[in-house]
Design a protein around this motif. Structure first.
Motif, PDB file in Angstrom:
ATOM      1  N   ILE A 107      72.854   3.880  40.926  1.00 58.62           N
ATOM      2  CA  ILE A 107      73.982   3.808  41.865  1.00 58.62           C
ATOM      3  C   ILE A 107      75.159   4.651  41.350  1.00 58.62           C
ATOM      4  CG2 ILE A 107      75.056   1.650  41.015  1.00 58.62           C
ATOM      5  CD1 ILE A 107      74.681   2.408  44.693  1.00 58.62           C
ATOM      6  N   LEU A 108      75.341   4.661  40.035  1.00 59.02           N
ATOM      7  CA  LEU A 108      76.437   5.475  39.489  1.00 59.02           C
ATOM      8  C   LEU A 108      76.168   6.959  39.716  1.00 59.02           C
ATOM      9  CD1 LEU A 108      77.272   3.674  36.109  1.00 59.02           C
ATOM     10  CD2 LEU A 108      78.598   3.668  38.235  1.00 59.02           C
ATOM     11  N   ILE A 109      74.921   7.387  39.438  1.00 57.49           N
ATOM     12  CA  ILE A 109      74.616   8.806  39.630  1.00 57.49           C
ATOM     13  C   ILE A 109      74.761   9.167  41.108  1.00 57.49           C
ATOM     14  CG2 ILE A 109      72.853  10.617  39.448  1.00 57.49           C
ATOM     15  CD1 ILE A 109      71.824   9.392  36.970  1.00 57.49           C
ATOM     16  N   LEU A 110      74.205   8.294  41.970  1.00 59.07           N
ATOM     17  CA  LEU A 110      74.280   8.598  43.407  1.00 59.07           C
ATOM     18  C   LEU A 110      75.734   8.776  43.857  1.00 59.07           C
ATOM     19  CD1 LEU A 110      72.855   8.961  46.108  1.00 59.07           C
ATOM     20  CD2 LEU A 110      72.832   6.489  46.411  1.00 59.07           C
ATOM     21  N   SER A 111      76.633   7.955  43.295  1.00 59.68           N
ATOM     22  CA  SER A 111      78.023   8.008  43.757  1.00 59.68           C
ATOM     23  C   SER A 111      78.677   9.359  43.467  1.00 59.68           C
ATOM     24  CB  SER A 111      78.840   6.868  43.157  1.00 59.68           C
ATOM     25  OG  SER A 111      79.150   7.134  41.802  1.00 59.68           O
ATOM     26  N   PHE A 112      78.514   9.886  42.250  1.00 60.71           N
ATOM     27  CA  PHE A 112      79.196  11.166  41.990  1.00 60.71           C
ATOM     28  C   PHE A 112      78.374  12.346  42.493  1.00 60.71           C
ATOM     29  CE2 PHE A 112      76.649  11.215  38.064  1.00 60.71           C
ATOM     30  CZ  PHE A 112      76.319  12.549  37.968  1.00 60.71           C
ATOM     31  N   TYR A 113      77.057  12.151  42.532  1.00 63.00           N
ATOM     32  CA  TYR A 113      76.157  13.210  43.002  1.00 63.00           C
ATOM     33  C   TYR A 113      76.480  13.558  44.455  1.00 63.00           C
ATOM     34  CZ  TYR A 113      71.612  15.593  42.775  1.00 63.00           C
ATOM     35  OH  TYR A 113      70.610  16.524  42.719  1.00 63.00           O
ATOM     36  N   SER A 114      76.746  12.507  45.224  1.00 61.44           N
ATOM     37  CA  SER A 114      77.030  12.720  46.631  1.00 61.44           C
ATOM     38  C   SER A 114      78.362  13.460  46.823  1.00 61.44           C
ATOM     39  CB  SER A 114      77.048  11.367  47.332  1.00 61.44           C
ATOM     40  OG  SER A 114      77.677  11.467  48.543  1.00 61.44           O
ATOM     41  N   VAL A 115      79.299  13.228  45.913  1.00 64.67           N
ATOM     42  CA  VAL A 115      80.573  13.939  45.996  1.00 64.67           C
ATOM     43  C   VAL A 115      80.343  15.445  45.767  1.00 64.67           C
ATOM     44  CG1 VAL A 115      82.829  14.233  44.908  1.00 64.67           C
ATOM     45  CG2 VAL A 115      81.932  11.939  45.327  1.00 64.67           C
ATOM     46  N   VAL A 116      79.545  15.762  44.743  1.00 67.36           N
ATOM     47  CA  VAL A 116      79.277  17.177  44.455  1.00 67.36           C
ATOM     48  C   VAL A 116      78.462  17.802  45.593  1.00 67.36           C
ATOM     49  CG1 VAL A 116      78.250  18.800  42.815  1.00 67.36           C
ATOM     50  CG2 VAL A 116      79.355  16.731  41.978  1.00 67.36           C
ATOM     51  N   ALA A 117      77.490  17.039  46.117  1.00 71.54           N
ATOM     52  CA  ALA A 117      76.707  17.549  47.247  1.00 71.54           C
ATOM     53  C   ALA A 117      77.636  17.808  48.432  1.00 71.54           C
ATOM     54  CB  ALA A 117      75.617  16.557  47.624  1.00 71.54           C
ATOM     55  N   GLY A 118      78.665  16.969  48.566  1.00 68.67           N
ATOM     56  CA  GLY A 118      79.668  17.165  49.617  1.00 68.67           C
ATOM     57  C   GLY A 118      80.385  18.506  49.458  1.00 68.67           C
ATOM     58  N   TRP A 119      80.659  18.893  48.212  1.00 65.62           N
ATOM     59  CA  TRP A 119      81.285  20.215  47.978  1.00 65.62           C
ATOM     60  C   TRP A 119      80.371  21.299  48.526  1.00 65.62           C
ATOM     61  CZ3 TRP A 119      82.270  19.701  41.954  1.00 65.62           C
ATOM     62  CH2 TRP A 119      83.191  18.665  41.734  1.00 65.62           C
ATOM     63  N   ALA A 120      79.073  21.157  48.232  1.00 67.20           N
ATOM     64  CA  ALA A 120      78.124  22.180  48.693  1.00 67.20           C
ATOM     65  C   ALA A 120      78.105  22.229  50.224  1.00 67.20           C
ATOM     66  CB  ALA A 120      76.735  21.902  48.135  1.00 67.20           C
ATOM     67  N   LEU A 121      78.154  21.054  50.859  1.00 65.20           N
ATOM     68  CA  LEU A 121      78.177  21.022  52.329  1.00 65.20           C
ATOM     69  C   LEU A 121      79.423  21.735  52.858  1.00 65.20           C
ATOM     70  CD1 LEU A 121      77.218  17.415  53.516  1.00 65.20           C
ATOM     71  CD2 LEU A 121      76.172  19.547  54.248  1.00 65.20           C
ATOM     72  N   ALA A 122      80.563  21.443  52.218  1.00 64.28           N
ATOM     73  CA  ALA A 122      81.817  22.068  52.649  1.00 64.28           C
ATOM     74  C   ALA A 122      81.719  23.582  52.499  1.00 64.28           C
ATOM     75  CB  ALA A 122      82.974  21.532  51.820  1.00 64.28           C
ATOM     76  N   TYR A 123      81.219  24.032  51.342  1.00 65.33           N
ATOM     77  CA  TYR A 123      81.127  25.475  51.105  1.00 65.33           C
ATOM     78  C   TYR A 123      80.102  26.150  52.020  1.00 65.33           C
ATOM     79  CZ  TYR A 123      84.599  26.325  47.594  1.00 65.33           C
ATOM     80  OH  TYR A 123      85.809  26.509  46.970  1.00 65.33           O
TER      81      TYR A 123
END
Ligand code: TRP
Length: 460
Positions: A107-123
């Motif tokens: 759950i911890l990895i998923l939480s920050f992983y999704s934030v970084v994946a969000g950066w990729a989506l934005a870019y």
């Protein structure tokens, strides 16, 4: 009371090939596209590559096999699987604690992983809109800093990504995870090949290759060794039970050895293809890959902004990142959903909503640590994002891996591991057993204790 072995409607992957694809989907992620190139760049190119290969084979592959065999034998969610295995081998039921530890890590990895994946989506959207085209390096830097300073934008993309993950996991093993991987993994390799094709035309391709294979023994420092070992775990998704649970949906007829070797090779291929595609693009713009975590969001877009077709190529690169992150995040969520739905009889949809919500909520901590809570640092040193990502990847994952190695190497009956692995050759089994009993645990202990040593040394 022990739960029964057979649950009536447990799904299975449709073939060994499907199992390889979903596991490759779990393994190939931001670790390959975002982390690998910058670690390689900042840790001495070829030198890191060699260490990476050594640790993958000697430490990570044996643990990967251990997870696969535990999952298939236990045939349940992570906690119940280990509980059943302990009882089959007359060991203490306390070993199921590994399952709980893995769940926290996930759950911890998923939480920050999704934030970084969000950066990729934005870019991805910025690139395709052409928002990054023709900008000066300074303007690109401003876009990046502006994005990090904006919690609302980050939250928006983090939320979209969590929804994408939930959408697949809610649909279950066949209609969800298997179907998604069968589309996303081929797309991912196709994009990699297109990027590679472009990189060969930059005129700097050989320089990129040279960088990758430039081995300098003096660059083997303790930090590089620890980084390479830690990354071997992260990139192969081991130490948190993702592959254990995927393996619990596999048939007795699958060869776990074949699956493990295929996953390792595909993961390695994805990492090296990314690096040999990115580096020539950087070199052809006079940029260097030694810059650290900002490589893909701060440096690479500088190259894309000025080159011909850069908007398209940049878009392609971020699409690659999103595809890779998506299947990996699915593998972080699925074990938690399986745990809730099998052990606590929560409906899959509800379990998915709950896990998605929890990861979303925890992710907000990471988001705020780039802006509103920027100055809040644990021990005056690490922001929340760094604390959560480093603690889960560098401490919890290796502890999980260590316990899995001890459990399969020292606790489980030899008969069980031999039967599940079913190697044709007794010497392969013996080699695995030697690695899992001695080499993996000792290697992992070194990764774990080194930061403690540095901390103590810095402290006194
Ligand atoms: N391996 C993935 C990557 O390289 C991340 C990941 C997915 C993971 N599941 C995991 C990491 C389980 C550790 C444990 O991006």
């Amino acid at each position: 009371m022990l739960p029964s072995f057979s649950s009536p409607v447990r799904s299975k992957w449709s073939s060994q090939f499907a199992f390889i694809l979903v596991s490759a989907g779990a393994a190939i992620g931001l670790g390959n596209i975002w982390k690998f190139p910058y670690i390689l760049g900042s840790r001495g190119g070829g030198t890191f590559l060699v260490l990476h290969l050594v640790f993958i084979t000697l430490i990570a592959l044996p643990v990967l096999l251990a997870e696969l065999l535990m999952g298939r034998r236990g045939h349940q969610n992570i906690v119940t699987s280990i509980q059943l295995l302990s009882s089959e081998t007359n060991a203490s039921p306390r070993w199921q604690g590994i399952g709980w530890l893995c769940s926290i890590t996930l759950i911890l990895i998923l939480s920050f992983y999704s934030v970084v994946a969000g950066w990729a989506l934005a870019y991805l959207t910025y690139s395709w809109h052409g928002d990054l085209t023709g900008l000066s390096p300074l303007a690109i830097e401003n876009v990046w800093q502006g994005f990090l300073a904006n919690p609302v934008a980050m939250l928006f993309w983090h939320s979209i990504f969590i929804l994408m993950v939930m959408g697949v996991v809610a649909k279950g093993i066949h209609q969800g995870i298997e179907k998604a991987s069968k589309i996303l993994i081929p797309v991912l390799f196709m994009i990699l090949i297109m990027l590679l094709g472009y990189a060969t035309g930059t005129g700097h391709f050989l320089e990129g290759i040279q960088y990758l294979f430039d081995i300098q023994l003096e660059k083997i420092t303790p930090q590089t060794i620890v980084a390479a070992m830690g990354h071997a775990f992260f990139t192969l998704s081991i130490g948190a039970g993702s592959l254990l649970v995927y393996s619990s949906y596999s048939s007795k007829s699958f060869s776990l050895g074949e699956v493990a070797v295929s996953v390792v090779l595909m993961d390695f291929l994805a990492s090296t293809l990314t690096a040999v595609s990115i580096f020539p693009i950087l070199f052809s713009h006079g940029l260097k890959p030694e810059t650290g975590p900002g490589l893909t969001f701060e440096i690479l877009p500088i190259a894309f902004s000025t080159m011909e077709g850069g908007a398209f190529l940049g878009g392609l690169f971020f699409l690659l990142s999103v595809c890779a992150a998506w299947t990996s995040a699915i593998s972080l969520a699925e074990p938690l959903v399986a745990l809730l739905s099998e052990r606590y009889k929560v409906k899959r949809i509800k379990a998915t909503l709950f896990i998605g919500f929890l990861a979303w909520l925890l992710g907000i901590l990471s988001i705020l640590s780039f802006n509103l809570w920027k100055s809040f640092k644990i021990f005056g040193k690490w922001t929340l994002f760094v604390s959560i990502s480093d603690f889960s990847s560098n401490i919890l994952l290796p502890i999980g891996g260590l316990l899995i190695a001890i459990f399969t190497g020292w606790i489980l009956h030899r008969r069980i591991t031999r039967e599940e692995l079913a190697f044709q050759n007794e010497s392969t089994y013996k080699a695995w057993r030697f690695l899992i009993r001695w080499v993996s645990p000792l290697g992992i202990l070194i990764i774990l204790l080194y930061p403690v040593y540095l901390f103590i040394r810095g402290y006194f």
